[in-house]
Design a protein around this motif. Structure first.
Motif, mmCIF file in Angstrom:
data_model
loop_
_atom_site.group_PDB
_atom_site.id
_atom_site.type_symbol
_atom_site.label_atom_id
_atom_site.label_comp_id
_atom_site.label_asym_id
_atom_site.label_seq_id
_atom_site.Cartn_x
_atom_site.Cartn_y
_atom_site.Cartn_z
ATOM 1 N N UNK A 171 0.854 -1.188 0.000
ATOM 2 C CA UNK A 171 0.000 0.000 0.000
ATOM 3 C C UNK A 171 0.887 1.234 0.000
ATOM 4 N N UNK A 215 -3.030 1.047 -4.166
ATOM 5 C CA UNK A 215 -3.927 1.495 -3.099
ATOM 6 C C UNK A 215 -4.583 0.314 -2.412
ATOM 7 N N UNK A 216 -4.858 -0.769 -3.160
ATOM 8 C CA UNK A 216 -5.499 -1.950 -2.585
ATOM 9 C C UNK A 216 -4.515 -3.105 -2.644
ATOM 10 N N UNK A 217 -4.679 -4.066 -1.755
ATOM 11 C CA UNK A 217 -3.733 -5.173 -1.756
ATOM 12 C C UNK A 217 -4.123 -6.222 -2.782
ATOM 13 N N UNK A 218 -5.268 -6.046 -3.424
ATOM 14 C CA UNK A 218 -5.666 -6.981 -4.456
ATOM 15 C C UNK A 218 -5.957 -6.219 -5.736
ATOM 16 N N UNK A 250 -12.871 -11.885 -3.615
ATOM 17 C CA UNK A 250 -12.046 -10.807 -4.164
ATOM 18 C C UNK A 250 -11.998 -9.594 -3.255
ATOM 19 N N UNK A 278 -10.100 -9.987 0.148
ATOM 20 C CA UNK A 278 -8.643 -9.877 0.193
ATOM 21 C C UNK A 278 -8.226 -8.430 0.481
ATOM 22 N N UNK A 279 -8.940 -7.482 -0.138
ATOM 23 C CA UNK A 279 -8.631 -6.072 0.090
ATOM 24 C C UNK A 279 -8.951 -5.658 1.524
ATOM 25 N N UNK A 317 -6.535 -6.966 4.304
ATOM 26 C CA UNK A 317 -5.354 -6.129 4.427
ATOM 27 C C UNK A 317 -5.580 -5.016 5.453
#
Lengths: 360, 384
Positions: free
Chosen positions: A192, A264-267, B109, B112-113, B116
């Motif tokens: 991030x 910005x996002x981890x995915x 999906x 996962x965000x 974090x």
């Protein structure tokens, strides 16, 4: 001599760009103060970077739609390219112990250049055509990119990189290999690194670039092509060159937005919601609503329309309905002839300067 | 300055928005604040809505029965439209509301965000249905459902052990994390099993209306069984098209197929003989399930699916963990998380999805429970 620095002697275009810079910096300062004093909610703090992302993408698209006069429906595709290429680089370099700031800067450059490269590639054949071809091709481009990202597998192990377009099993990955891009799962675990400060700096950079372009000789050539292609051609302006220039730059700026998104996002996944044509059209809405050719308007529209559904969360199920209604109302307010007339009659500036201005 | 008025309006709106959110909510100290996140609008709305409703039922039950160790639960659910970015926004909204424990998110999906973020904040999180292994990386997240790889492996083993077929075709959604995750493991496990995978056909989110090509290939390859690690909306189309082309293999699916009998305008006779691996069947005989299904039907006029059951169990899991740890609502988020993390491997609950041995957890967050398969007979799920 003193008067030279006053606003009166300033060129209208220069003044316009300075107002925009000032607006961005002012908002940045206000936000910093609010964050510093702890009076900002987590929701808004979380929204700051996305607001920058969409503002940047809208600035990029506005260059293409407002100044070049070509409709692009694939700017989410350029964002996608920028996002994936930069995140791929970051992920690849992650365990090499490279300086984080340096890594982010290189990722930013890579993402921007890759998006520019794709914009250039698409522009070569398409910008030579007349009519709405660019809209059709860019629409297809965005969809292709999204689907390619969904079937792309890249792993890194001790033998180097392995690529596959079918499935993870065909990669022959060594035991301790790591996935860089894992098909529909996309890229997972990007650090991030996008912050509001970086976002604002990038907004200012892209504003600086586009303002200088449109106010330069090249910019005037681009606008001449938009307004009358035949006349521009007859005075010897190389049409394709200037079109390519504007379009490539537009794609590059969108790619820059994508880099921010990726960090910005981890995915990072290529879903219809974030990189599909819906997002391209959303960007177009920002541009049209903010006023074509007005970069300031694009930023305001992007900020407003991204924030609206989140701020309206309190209304739960009705929020999407209200969002649509507000969209229509804003569109009417900005563009309906009657509304424009009403606005001119009730303009704030007129209220303040009535005495000096006289009858309009 | 034509835009002066509009600028003023914008400024007014932004300021009101800022101040409205800026004033943090008044929190009662004797209540647990549990938030939920999932898609209640958009394409995946059916899963989010099921989770939202079922969790509400569980919360109401607990509150009526006197709460957790005497503390009531406050529960609030936010929409994420199955989008990672919106999901993080929803998470931040709930944080402003005062959330202490997160029950979510519903889909992998976005989860996962959010994982974090909960990892950074050290907030305790139980996800009812996010089945990806990437969800359980920080140690603060616990799953109620099986992980995707487990489902793929279990399916292959089940087909092999019970000798259901010798030639199997797979039709999966390559653009979906859930579907491709199961498929990868299924193919891996299938190599060691006593059947042959004769065709692996993919489709994507953009091409999920016509499956005749994939079915034709499966038919030509002589597949006796088609494995469908996909969601039931697409599966219903596949069943219909297979029937039209006169291809009648056995169908085997995972928990995503649960709900196929409730698809509108779908001839349920086509689903006869379809087998699926699911932890929950709405017409199971046990009292807990019947009671839950009745409550759900009364309140929302719908038969609950497996997502609903997972959410119901998720709330009771949180309750059990709080009781085991002896946690109180006045603890801060991080302390609460540490306490509950400790407690999770020691608890065991029966739940709706636990089967005979109930639900237990590894310290990593993975659930331990028995896989269950059901077959559709006469328009109802029957245990196998």
């Amino acid at each position: 001599m003193k008067k030279l620095f006053g606003t009166k002697n300033m060129k209208k275009t220069t003044k316009d760009s300075f107002i925009t810079y000032a607006m961005v910096i002012l908002v940045f300062l206000i936000v910093q103060i609010m964050v510093g004093t702890g009076s900002m909610s987590s929701l808004l703090q979380g929204l700051l970077v996305p607001l920058c992302i969409y503002s940047i993408a809208a600035i990029g698209l506005n260059l293409c739609v407002g100044y070049l006069g070509e409709l692009s429906l694939g700017h989410a595709g350029f964002m996608c390219v920028g996002a994936f290429s930069s995140a791929f680089f970051t992920k690849y370099m992650m365990d090499t112990g490279m300086n984080e700031i340096l890594r982010f800067i290189i990722a930013l450059i890579i993402g921007t250049l890759t998006a520019a490269f794709f914009g250039f590639l698409i522009g070569i054949p398409v910008l030579r055509l007349r009519g709405d071809y660019l809209a059709i091709v860019t629409l297809a481009f965005g969809e292709i990119i999204k689907n390619v990202m969904n079937v792309l597998y890249i792993v890194k192990d001790k033998d180097g990189l392995h690529f596959s377009m079918s499935d993870a099993a065909s990669l022959n990955m060594a035991e301790e290999g790591t996935f860089l891009i894992n098909g529909p799962k996309g890229i997972i675990g990007t650090p991030h690194q996008s912050t509001f400060t970086i976002g604002v700096i990038l907004i200012l950079v892209s504003l600086f670039v586009v303002y200088n372009l449109v106010n330069s000789r090249s910019g005037r050539a681009i606008m001449a092509i938009r307004d009358n292609r035949i006349a521009a051609e007859s005075v010897g302006i190389p049409i394709t060159k200037f079109k390519l220039m504007a379009f490539t730059l537009s794609a590059a700026i969108a790619g820059m937005g994508g880099v921010l998104y990726a960090h910005n996002l981890s995915t990072l996944t290529a879903l219809p919601a974030n990189f599909g044509y819906n997002m391209s059209i959303m960007l177009l809405v920002f541009v049209v609503l903010g006023g074509m050719g007005s970069f300031r308007g694009s930023i305001i529209a992007a900020v407003l329309l991204t924030m609206l559904p989140e701020v309206l969360r309190g209304l739960s199920d009705y929020r999407m309905l209200i969002y649509a209604v507000v969209l229509i109302a804003m569109m009417l307010f900005n563009w309906a002839p009657k509304a424009i007339e009403w606005r001119q009659r009730h303009s704030l500036k007129d209220m303040f300067t009535k005495k000096t201005k006289g009858v309009q | 300055m034509k835009k002066a008025v509009s600028m003023l309006l914008i400024a007014a709106m932004v300021v009101s928005g800022l101040t409205a959110c800026g004033s943090s909510s008044k929190k009662a100290d004797d209540k647990f604040y549990i938030g939920g996140i999932g898609p209640t609008t958009g394409g995946a709305a059916i899963y989010g809505t099921a989770v939202k409703n079922a969790a509400q039922i569980a919360v109401d039950e607990i509150n009526e029965a006197g709460g957790i160790d005497g503390h009531q639960i406050e529960y609030k659910f936010e929409d994420d439209q199955h989008d990672p970015e919106k999901s993080v926004n929803a998470y931040n909204t709930l944080k402003d509301w005062g959330m202490q424990i997160l029950m979510g998110t519903v889909t992998s999906g976005p989860c996962v965000a959010v994982v974090d973020k909960t990892g950074q904040d050290n907030m305790f999180q139980v996800t009812p249905s996010a089945s990806s292994t990437d969800v359980i990386v920080n140690g603060n997240v616990f799953q109620i459902c099986f992980t995707d790889p487990n489902q793929g492996t279990a399916s292959a083993q089940y087909i092999g052990d019970n000798k259901l077929a010798s030639k199997v075709a797979v039709i999966y959604n390559s653009s979906d994390v859930y579907s491709s995750g199961i498929t990868d493991k299924f193919l891996e496990e299938a190599k060691g099993q006593d059947f042959e995978v004769v065709a692996t056909e993919a489709f994507t989110e953009d091409s999920k209306t016509d499956f005749s090509t994939q079915l034709k290939k499966a038919q030509d390859a002589g597949a006796e069984m088609v494995f469908l690690p996909i969601y039931y909306t697409e599966a219903s189309v596949i069943l219909k098209q297979a029937d039209t082309m006169g291809y009648a293999p056995k169908f085997f699916g995972c928990d995503g197929l649960d709900g196929i009998l409730d698809v509108e305008n779908f001839d349920t006779s086509l689903a006869e003989g379809v087998m699926l691996l699911t932890p929950f069947a709405a017409d199971a005989e046990d009292e807990a399930t019947q009671d839950f299904v009745k409550k759900y039907k009364d309140a929302y006029g719908d038969t609950p699916n497996q997502f609903a059951a997972d959410a119901y169990d998720a709330i009771y899991t949180i309750k059990a963990a709080i009781e085991e740890a002896g946690a109180t609502p006045d603890m801060n988020v991080s302390d609460l998380c540490d306490a509950l993390k400790e407690a999770m491997p020691n608890i065991s609950i029966q739940g709706l999805t636990g089967g005979e041995e109930g639900l237990n957890w590894e310290a990593t967050g993975e659930v331990i429970k028995q896989p269950k398969a059901v077959i559709i007979e006469k328009g109802a799920y029957v245990g196998m």
